[in-house]
Scaffold this active site. Structure first.
Site, PDB file in Angstrom:
ATOM      1  N   ASP A 177       4.744  33.533  -3.901  1.00 38.53           N
ATOM      2  CA  ASP A 177       6.074  33.749  -4.125  1.00 38.53           C
ATOM      3  C   ASP A 177       6.501  35.082  -4.939  1.00 38.53           C
ATOM      4  O   ASP A 177       6.170  35.139  -6.155  1.00 38.53           O
ATOM      5  CB  ASP A 177       6.800  32.578  -4.732  1.00 38.53           C
ATOM      6  CG  ASP A 177       8.408  32.431  -4.475  1.00 38.53           C
ATOM      7  OD1 ASP A 177       8.927  33.396  -4.701  1.00 38.53           O
ATOM      8  OD2 ASP A 177       8.932  31.191  -3.819  1.00 38.53           O
TER       9      ASP A 177
ATOM     10  N   SER B  36      11.610  35.413  -2.013  1.00 36.74           N
ATOM     11  CA  SER B  36      11.561  33.924  -1.701  1.00 36.74           C
ATOM     12  C   SER B  36      12.589  33.712  -0.679  1.00 36.74           C
ATOM     13  O   SER B  36      12.615  34.343   0.430  1.00 36.74           O
ATOM     14  CB  SER B  36      11.750  33.105  -3.005  1.00 36.74           C
ATOM     15  OG  SER B  36      11.191  31.802  -2.930  1.00 36.74           O
TER      16      SER B  36
END
Length: 328
Positions: A181, A44
């Site tokens: 993500d 991320s």
């Protein structure tokens, strides 16, 4: 021979803390932090930072990009009160809370807009979730003969894929595939990175050292006053779901890594105080949040830089990496 890994956790705008810690380390050592590591792993926001470092950006450069772009990507206001938070949840019930374009511009400011993974000079691995296949995916540089495709991908696309946090940002497409993500399963990529070093890069565990940097930890334990029968709004309120997911993953990884690596595993993170928890959030880039995260990073750097285990890691100079399957 020592093999060193830099691991960077996810955490939205709390990643400002991670970058500020890295910038303080670079200022202390007088050289790019990437030079000390044979492999860089990030998830991320940690993936964005990892790609930036591998692309040759200094931590100070990335820090400036986060400071200038943060309030365009996220909110520049403090976390909302209970009523306003529920209104915001309802407003974003049918679409992502934030648009992708400001995030893309910040990533491009760090890595450029036309570079591919194959241009990186450092081994990198970036977790994401391939929603089209329905399985985890780790984007990698071509540091093993069997890795033949990822090196062609634009760096910006990989960064957007690993940071496409559900409900916060839209799903990211690369070609016909959809990605979300990597924090959904590997918010802390430490264990994946150690496996990569052992299995694909044929390193002995005794030779591996890891520097892992978090994004400030917040307590996620619940009070009975919350109730036992939460719907989606109850779980999403006060970021209960994301906090529980991120913190529990991190605690589990810390436990395993300390058992496996002992003093060869150095973790830098900070626990938010109750006062700081009121100002800090995954999606808040307010002036107070920026100041608090920079202050926490400064305190962490001051605490850890004199430690012999960290000094040993920073003294290492990683040799040039070997890459395969790159078209000339």
């Amino acid at each position: 021979m020592t093999f060193q890994i830099l691991c960077l956790s996810g955490g939205g705008y709390l990643g400002l803390y991670s970058v500020a810690v890295l910038a303080a380390i670079e200022e202390e050592t007088g050289r790019p932090i990437a030079e000390s590591f044979d492999l860089i792993a990030g998830t991320s926001v940690g993936g964005i930072v990892a790609l930036g470092l591998a692309a040759g950006a200094s931590a100070a450069d990335i820090l400036r990009a986060f400071l200038s772009g943060g309030d365009n990507i996220f909110s520049d206001r403090p976390p909302p009160g209970a009523i306003m938070e529920k209104i915001q949840l309802l407003m974003s019930a049918r679409h992502a809370k934030f648009r992708q374009e400001p995030l893309r511009k910040t990533i491009e400011a760090i890595v450029g807009n036309d570079r591919i993974i194959g241009s990186l000079g450092k081994r990198v691995m970036i977790p994401a979730v391939n929603l089209s296949k329905g399985q985890p995916q780790v984007f990698k540089t071509a540091h093993h003969p069997s890795f033949k495709r990822d090196w062609r991908l634009p760096i910006v696309d990989v960064a957007l894929a690993t940071s496409a946090a559900p409900t916060y940002f839209p799903i990211h497409r690369i070609g016909g595939e959809m990605f979300a993500d990597g924090g959904l399963y590997a918010n802390s990529p430490d264990q994946l990175a150690v496996h990569e070093a052992e299995y694909f890069l044929e390193q002995k565990l005794a030779d591996i050292r890891v520097l892992s940097i978090g994004t400030t930890s917040a307590n996620f334990s619940f009070s009975n006053a919350v109730g036992h029968d939460l719907g989606w709004m109850g779980w999403m309120s006060e970021q209960r779901l994301t906090s529980a997911m991120i913190a529990s993953q991190q605690l589990n990884i810390d436990y395993v890594m300390r058992h496996r690596l002992g003093p060869s595993y150095v973790r830098i993170d900070r626990v938010q105080s109750k006062e700081q928890e009121r100002q800090l959030s995954l999606d808040v880039a307010s002036p107070a949040a920026k100041s608090d995260l920079l202050a926490l990073a400064e305190a962490s750097a001051r605490e850890h830089l004199p430690h012999p285990d960290l000094e040993a890691i920073l003294a290492h100079k990683a040799p040039p990496a070997t890459f395969h399957n790159l078209e000339k």
